[in-house]
Enzyme design. Structure first.
Site, PDB file in Angstrom:
ATOM      1  CG  HIS A   8      -2.117  -0.957   0.963  1.00  0.00           C
ATOM      2  ND1 HIS A   8      -2.597  -1.804   1.936  1.00  0.00           N
ATOM      3  CD2 HIS A   8      -2.863  -1.188  -0.142  1.00  0.00           C
ATOM      4  CE1 HIS A   8      -3.601  -2.511   1.422  1.00  0.00           C
ATOM      5  NE2 HIS A   8      -3.769  -2.173   0.182  1.00  0.00           N
ATOM      6  CG  ASP A  39      -7.409  -3.451   0.269  1.00  0.00           C
ATOM      7  OD1 ASP A  39      -6.811  -2.416   0.606  1.00  0.00           O
ATOM      8  OD2 ASP A  39      -7.064  -4.130  -0.722  1.00  0.00           O
ATOM      9  N   GLY A  75     -14.278   0.058 -13.086  1.00  0.00           N
ATOM     10  CA  GLY A  75     -13.290   1.119 -13.289  1.00  0.00           C
ATOM     11  C   GLY A  75     -12.983   1.378 -14.756  1.00  0.00           C
ATOM     12  CG  ASP A 104      -4.814  -1.600  -4.881  1.00  0.00           C
ATOM     13  OD1 ASP A 104      -4.372  -2.744  -5.091  1.00  0.00           O
ATOM     14  OD2 ASP A 104      -5.104  -1.183  -3.739  1.00  0.00           O
TER      15      ASP A 104
HETATM   16  N1  SAM Z   1      -3.293  -5.635  -3.581  1.00  0.00           N
HETATM   17  C1  SAM Z   1      -4.040  -6.593  -4.300  1.00  0.00           C
HETATM   18  C2  SAM Z   1      -3.233  -7.432  -5.240  1.00  0.00           C
HETATM   19  O1  SAM Z   1      -2.310  -6.974  -5.924  1.00  0.00           O
HETATM   20  O2  SAM Z   1      -3.523  -8.629  -5.284  1.00  0.00           O
HETATM   21  C3  SAM Z   1      -5.223  -5.984  -4.906  1.00  0.00           C
HETATM   22  C4  SAM Z   1      -6.219  -5.701  -3.821  1.00  0.00           C
HETATM   23  S1  SAM Z   1      -7.759  -4.998  -4.197  1.00  0.00           S
HETATM   24  C5  SAM Z   1      -8.738  -5.958  -3.098  1.00  0.00           C
HETATM   25  C6  SAM Z   1      -8.193  -5.527  -5.840  1.00  0.00           C
HETATM   26  C7  SAM Z   1      -9.614  -5.116  -6.199  1.00  0.00           C
HETATM   27  O3  SAM Z   1      -9.715  -4.853  -7.592  1.00  0.00           O
HETATM   28  C8  SAM Z   1     -10.675  -6.168  -5.892  1.00  0.00           C
HETATM   29  O4  SAM Z   1     -11.431  -5.756  -4.790  1.00  0.00           O
HETATM   30  C9  SAM Z   1     -11.508  -6.237  -7.183  1.00  0.00           C
HETATM   31  O5  SAM Z   1     -12.918  -6.297  -6.935  1.00  0.00           O
HETATM   32  C10 SAM Z   1     -11.103  -4.936  -7.871  1.00  0.00           C
HETATM   33  N2  SAM Z   1     -11.334  -4.915  -9.315  1.00  0.00           N
HETATM   34  C11 SAM Z   1     -11.058  -5.876 -10.236  1.00  0.00           C
HETATM   35  N3  SAM Z   1     -11.443  -5.486 -11.464  1.00  0.00           N
HETATM   36  C12 SAM Z   1     -11.964  -4.235 -11.338  1.00  0.00           C
HETATM   37  C13 SAM Z   1     -12.540  -3.308 -12.248  1.00  0.00           C
HETATM   38  N4  SAM Z   1     -12.657  -3.589 -13.565  1.00  0.00           N
HETATM   39  N5  SAM Z   1     -12.990  -2.122 -11.767  1.00  0.00           N
HETATM   40  C14 SAM Z   1     -12.898  -1.819 -10.437  1.00  0.00           C
HETATM   41  N6  SAM Z   1     -12.371  -2.669  -9.533  1.00  0.00           N
HETATM   42  C15 SAM Z   1     -11.912  -3.864  -9.966  1.00  0.00           C
END
Ligand code: SAM
Length: 286
Positions: free
Chosen positions: A66, A90, A142, A160
Site C-alpha cells: 500500500h 480494501d 473502473g 490497485d
Molecule cells: N493488492 C491486491 C493485489 O495486488 O492482489 C489488490 C487488492 S484490491 C482488493 C483488488 C480489487 O480490484 C478487488 O477488490 C476487485 O474487486 C477490484 N477490481 C477488479 N477489477 C476491477 C474493475 N474492472 N474495476 C474496479 N475494480 C476492480
C-alpha cells in the site's frame, strides 16, 4: 486453496510454486456476482483476504504494497490534488493517499462493494480514512468509469486491481490506458500494480508496451518485496504524461508529516534501481 484444513495455500501454476499460511480459523466466505471472497484468521499474518484463491492482503505485510503503490507516485507529482484509485476495495491505498494534505479529492472506484464492506468488518485498520471528507466511493467498473471521466481532470490514477483475469483484464489494456491518458492533467501519471518481475515478466513488459502505445512516453517500474504474493517480489509501474519520473519531491518525502513503515526517501530510490534482466527486458541501457 485448502490442501490441509489448517493451512491456506495459493498455488502459482506459472511459477511452479505455492505459498501457504497457517490458519487459526475461517472468518468468512461468500460468492459475489464478481468473485469468491474468503477471509481467514492466520497464526502469523493476522487476517487474510483472498479473492478467487489469490492472496489480496494480510494484516502483517500489506503496508509494503500500500505504501509503495501510493507514496512514490504522489511524491513524483508536483502537486497532486485529485487522485483516483481503481480497484483497491480494501481501502488501504485510499488511506495512504489521504495522508497527503495536498490531496483535495480522492475517489475509490471498486467493482465489488462487498470487498469494501468486508474490509470494514475484518480490516478496520485500513479503513480509518473512509470518513475523511475528501474520500469518495463509487461502486462499479473502473474501465467504464475511466471511459466517462472528464478530460484533464485527474492528477494521479492508482490501479490497485486483481491480476489481469476476469473483471480486471481490461485494466491492463491499451484502450484503458488511452482513457487514463485523456483523463489525466498535463503533469498527471498512472501507477499500476504490475505483478512479479520473476514470474510475470511477460505481463509486465506487455503492460509497458501498451502504456507506451497509449501515448505515455515516460515509464518507471518500481520493485519491492511482498512476501505473501507469488515469488515474494512485486512491482508497480508508473506511466507519466509530461513528467520526469526519475525525480521526486525529495524534501517533501523526507519531511512527510505522517508515519510510514516501509516508505522513505532511500526506499523510493532503491525501488527505482532495476536488476539487469529487467533493464534488458525493458530495453533500458546503462
Ligand atoms: N493488492 C491486491 C493485489 O495486488 O492482489 C489488490 C487488492 S484490491 C482488493 C483488488 C480489487 O480490484 C478487488 O477488490 C476487485 O474487486 C477490484 N477490481 C477488479 N477489477 C476491477 C474493475 N474492472 N474495476 C474496479 N475494480 C476492480
Amino acid at each position: 486453496m485448502a490442501l490441509d484444513k489448517n493451512w491456506f495455500t495459493e498455488l502459482c501454476e506459472e511459477g511452479g510454486s505455492a505459498f501457504s499460511m497457517k490458519l487459526v480459523k475461517k472468518l468468512h466466505e461468500e460468492k459475489t456476482p464478481y468473485q469468491h471472497i474468503e477471509i481467514y484468521q492466520t497464526e502469523f499474518f493476522g487476517n487474510l483476504m483472498a479473492i478467487d484463491g489469490f492472496v489480496m492482503l494480510t494484516e502483517r505485510d500489506n503496508f509494503i504494497y500500500h505504501e509503495m503503490i501510493s507514496h512514490p507516485a504522489l511524491f513524483c507529482h508536483p502537486a497532486p490534488r485529485k487522485v483516483v484509485v481503481i480497484g483497491g476495495g480494501d481501502c488501504g491505498t485510499l488511506q495512504e493517499v489521504l495522508k497527503h494534505e495536498e490531496v483535495l479529492e480522492a475517489w475509490q472506484v471498486e467493482i465489488d462493494e462487498r470487498v469494501t464492506r468486508l474490509a470494514e468488518a475484518y480490516f478496520p485498520a485500513l479503513c480509518q480514512a473512509n470518513n475523511d471528507s475528501r474520500a469518495n466511493f463509487f461502486f462499479g467498473d473502473g474501465i467504464k468509469w475511466m471511459e466517462e471521466a472528464e478530460p484533464e481532470s485527474i492528477d494521479l490514477i492508482i490501479v490497485d486491481s486483481t491480476d489481469p483475469i476476469g473483471p480486471a483484464e481490461g485494466l491492463f489494456s491499451e484502450p484503458f490506458y488511452r482513457n487514463c491518458q485523456r483523463a489525466l492533467t498535463q503533469n498527471g501519471l498512472v501507477v499500476q500494480q504490475s505483478e512479479s518481475p520473476l514470474f510475470h515478466l511477460d505481463i509486465l513488459t506487455g503492460m509497458r508496451d501498451a502504456m507506451r502505445a497509449a501515448g505515455f512516453n515516460n515509464l518507471m517500474s518500481l520493485q519491492f518485496p511482498q512476501c505473501t504474493y507469488p515469488s515474494g517480489w512485486w512491482t508497480a509501474t508508473l506511466a507519466g504524461k509530461d513528467i520526469n519520473l526519475k525525480s521526486f519531491r525529495e524534501d517533501a518525502a523526507a519531511n512527510r508529516p505522517f508515519k510510514t513503515s516501509f516508505y522513505n526517501v532511500e526506499m523510493h530510490r532503491a525501488a527505482m534501481a532495476l536488476p539487469q534482466f529487467m533493464k534488458e527486458a525493458f530495453k533500458i541501457s546503462d
